[in-house]
Design an enzyme around this catalytic site. Structure first.
Site, mmCIF file in Angstrom:
data_model
loop_
_atom_site.group_PDB
_atom_site.id
_atom_site.type_symbol
_atom_site.label_atom_id
_atom_site.label_comp_id
_atom_site.label_asym_id
_atom_site.label_seq_id
_atom_site.Cartn_x
_atom_site.Cartn_y
_atom_site.Cartn_z
ATOM 1 N N LEU A 204 66.554 51.957 37.704
ATOM 2 C CA LEU A 204 66.019 52.321 36.388
ATOM 3 C C LEU A 204 65.145 53.547 36.572
ATOM 4 C CD1 LEU A 204 65.700 51.065 33.443
ATOM 5 C CD2 LEU A 204 63.594 50.062 34.299
ATOM 6 N N HIS A 205 65.561 54.670 36.009
ATOM 7 C CA HIS A 205 64.753 55.883 36.225
ATOM 8 C C HIS A 205 64.824 56.883 35.085
ATOM 9 C CE1 HIS A 205 68.751 57.442 37.245
ATOM 10 N NE2 HIS A 205 68.272 58.636 36.978
ATOM 11 N N ARG A 206 65.623 56.613 34.042
ATOM 12 C CA ARG A 206 65.832 57.627 33.013
ATOM 13 C C ARG A 206 64.558 57.898 32.228
ATOM 14 N NH1 ARG A 206 70.833 60.331 32.597
ATOM 15 N NH2 ARG A 206 72.183 59.167 34.009
ATOM 16 N N ARG A 241 60.087 58.732 40.078
ATOM 17 C CA ARG A 241 59.617 58.906 38.684
ATOM 18 C C ARG A 241 59.132 57.568 38.116
ATOM 19 N NH1 ARG A 241 62.101 62.633 34.870
ATOM 20 N NH2 ARG A 241 60.832 62.475 33.033
ATOM 21 N N ASP A 280 70.287 52.054 34.522
ATOM 22 C CA ASP A 280 70.426 53.099 33.508
ATOM 23 C C ASP A 280 70.999 54.365 34.145
ATOM 24 O OD1 ASP A 280 68.261 54.058 34.959
ATOM 25 O OD2 ASP A 280 66.892 54.172 33.252
#
Ligand code: UD1
Ligand code: UDP
Length: 360
Positions: A204-206, A241, A280
Site C-alpha cells: 500500500l503506497h499510492r 512513503r 494498491d
C-alpha cells in the site's frame, strides 16, 4: 542505432530488466539513464544487484520533492544528457514522473520515444500516474500495449494504429525469469515464521491512499480486522512513503507484520506463498494474477481491468467492511484464471520492433 533506457523507480527497474538483458546479450549500443526518483538501497540498488543489471551510465539524483519540482529537475537533467549522447530512441516504462519527464525531454529534441506498458487508463485524473501515462502515450512514437484492450484504448483516443503494438507486459517475462530462482533462494517464509497459504500479503503506497489520514486509517483498520478475524498474519513490506505518512498521522496498526520493502526474489516468494494479496500497486495486481494468487485491490478503480475480467481481482476501495467482504469472496474462489498479460516474450518483441524501425 543508439538507445537510451530512462528509468527512476522500483517498478521501472523490474519491468525494464528483461529488455536490458536482451540489449546486453546483443551487445547493442544502449545506456541507462536513472533519474534518481528512487534512491534508498531497498527501492533501487538492490534490484540492480539482484537482477544483475549494468549500472546506469548517468544518475541525475533528483530525489524526492513536489511533483513539479521533481519533474522539472528531471527535464533539465535528462535534456543535458540526451544532447550529449544523442540517442536515436529513448524507452520509458509505465506511468511515473520519470516516464513523463523522459518522454517530454526526448520528444522536444526530436528523439523518438518508445512507451512500454502503453494504453492503461484508470480514467481517474486525480491520480498523478493517470496524467503521466496519458501524456506519455500522446508523445510517444512506439506504443507497446500489453493487451488488446490497451490497444483499443489508444485507438479510441485517436492514436495512429501504425504506432501501436500489442506485445504483452514485460512483467510476465520478469516473473518467469525469476520465479524458480526465487523459490530456490533463501527461505523468506521461514525467516518470517510464515506458513505457505497461511498469511496475507499487503502492499500500500499510492498517494491517494496513504497521504490521506482518513483513507489510510480506514484501510489499516480493515487490514487489522482481517488479521484478527482470520487469525492469520498480515505481512506488509512497507514503502518509505507509507512509513513516513504512518508516522506523521500517528497510525499504529497493531496486528500487522510490518517489514522493510523486500528485494524482488524475496517478494516473489512472499507473493506466491500468500493465501491472498491486498494491494494498491499496479505491478502487484499483475503479478498476483500471473501467479494465480487471488487479489483484493485497495482502490476505487484500476487501470488493469483485465485482472477483474478474468476473476483474479476485486476492487474494495478503502472502506474496512468492504475490504473484509471482498476478501471473503476472493477466498471462496475455486476456479483458476488465464493470465491476460502475455507469454513472457514481450521484451523480445519490443526489441525487435525498435530494431526494425531503426533499420527501416
Ligand atoms: C512513485 C510513483 C508511483 C509508483 C511508485 C513505485 C510518481 C508520481 N509516483 O511513487 O506511481 O507506484 O513510485 O514505488 O511518479 N522515498 C524514500 N526513498 C526512495 C524513494 C522515496 O524514502 O528511494 C520516500 C520519500 O519520502 C518520498 C516518498 O517516498 O517523498 C515518495 O516518493 P516519490 O518518488 O515521490 O513517489 P512514490 O510514492 O515512490
Ligand atoms: N516489489 C518488490 N518488493 C516489495 C514490493 C514490491 O520487489 O517490497 C516489486 C513487485 O514485485 C513489483 C513492483 O515492485 O514488480 C511493483 O512496484 P510498486 O508497487 O512500487 O509500484 P507500482 O507497480 O504500483 O507502480
Amino acid at each position: 542505432m543508439k538507445i537510451a533506457i530512462i528509468l527512476g523507480t522500483r517498478p521501472e527497474i523490474i519491468k525494464m530488466a528483461p529488455l536490458i538483458k536482451i540489449y546486453q546479450e546483443n551487445r547493442a549500443d544502449f545506456f541507462l539513464l536513472h533519474t534518481g526518483q528512487h534512491y534508498s538501497y531497498q527501492m533501487d540498488k538492490v534490484f540492480f544487484e539482484q537482477l544483475k543489471l549494468p549500472l546506469p551510465r548517468y544518475n541525475i539524483d533528483v530525489g524526492s520533492s513536489s511533483h513539479a519540482e521533481q519533474t522539472g529537475k528531471m527535464l533539465i537533467g535528462i535534456e543535458k544528457i540526451l544532447l550529449k549522447e544523442k540517442p536515436d530512441v529513448i524507452l520509458v516504462e509505465g506511468d511515473t514522473n520519470s516516464v513523463l519527464a523522459g518522454a517530454l525531454a526526448a520528444v522536444k529534441l526530436g528523439i523518438r520515444v518508445g512507451h512500454v506498458e502503453s494504453g492503461l487508463r484508470s480514467y481517474d485524473r486525480t491520480m498523478p500516474e493517470e496524467l503521466n501515462r496519458l501524456l506519455t502515450d500522446h508523445l510517444a512514437d512506439y506504443l507497446f500495449a500489453p493487451t488488446p484492450k490497451a490497444k483499443d484504448i489508444l485507438l479510441g483516443e485517436g492514436i495512429d494504429e501504425k504506432k501501436v503494438f500489442v506485445t504483452g507486459n514485460t512483467i510476465v517475462d520478469a516473473v518467469r525469469q525469476n520465479l524458480e530462482l526465487a523459490k530456490s533462494g533463501k527461505d523468506v517464509l521461514s525467516d518470517l515464521k510464515l506458513k505457505p497459504k497461511q498469511y496475507f500479503l499487503v502492499t500500500l503506497h499510492r498517494q491517494e491512499n496513504v497521504d490521506n489520514a482518513a483513507r489510510f486509517g480506514s484501510i489499516l483498520l480493515g487490514l487489522d480486522m482481517l488479521a484478527v478475524r482470520n487469525k492469520l498474519p498480515v505481512v506488509y513490506p512497507i514503502h518509505p512513503r507509507s512509513r513516513k505518512m504512518m508516522d506523521e498521522f500517528k497510525l499504529k496498526p497493531e496486528n500487522l507484520t510490518l517489514i522493510e520493502p523486500a528485494d524482488f526474489l524475496s517478494f516473489l516468494q512472499l507473493e506466491s506463498g500468500a493465501r491472498l494479496i491486498l494491494t494498491d500497486s499496479g505491478g502487484v495486481q499483475e503479478e498476483a494474477c500471473i501467479l494465480g494468487v487471488p487479489c483484493v485491490t485497495l482502490r476505487d478503480n484500476t487501470e488493469r481491468p483485465e485482472t477483474l475480467e478474468v476473476g483474479a481481482n476485486m476492487l474494495a476501495g478503502a472502506d474496512a467492511a468492504s475490504i473484509l467482504e471482498c476478501v471473503e469472496v476472493m477466498l471462496d474462489k475455486k476456479d483458476k484464471w488465464d493470465n491476460p498479460f502475455g507469454d513472457g516474450k514481450a521484451a523480445a518483441r519490443i526489441v525487435k520492433i525498435i530494431t526494425e524501425a531503426g533499420n527501416g
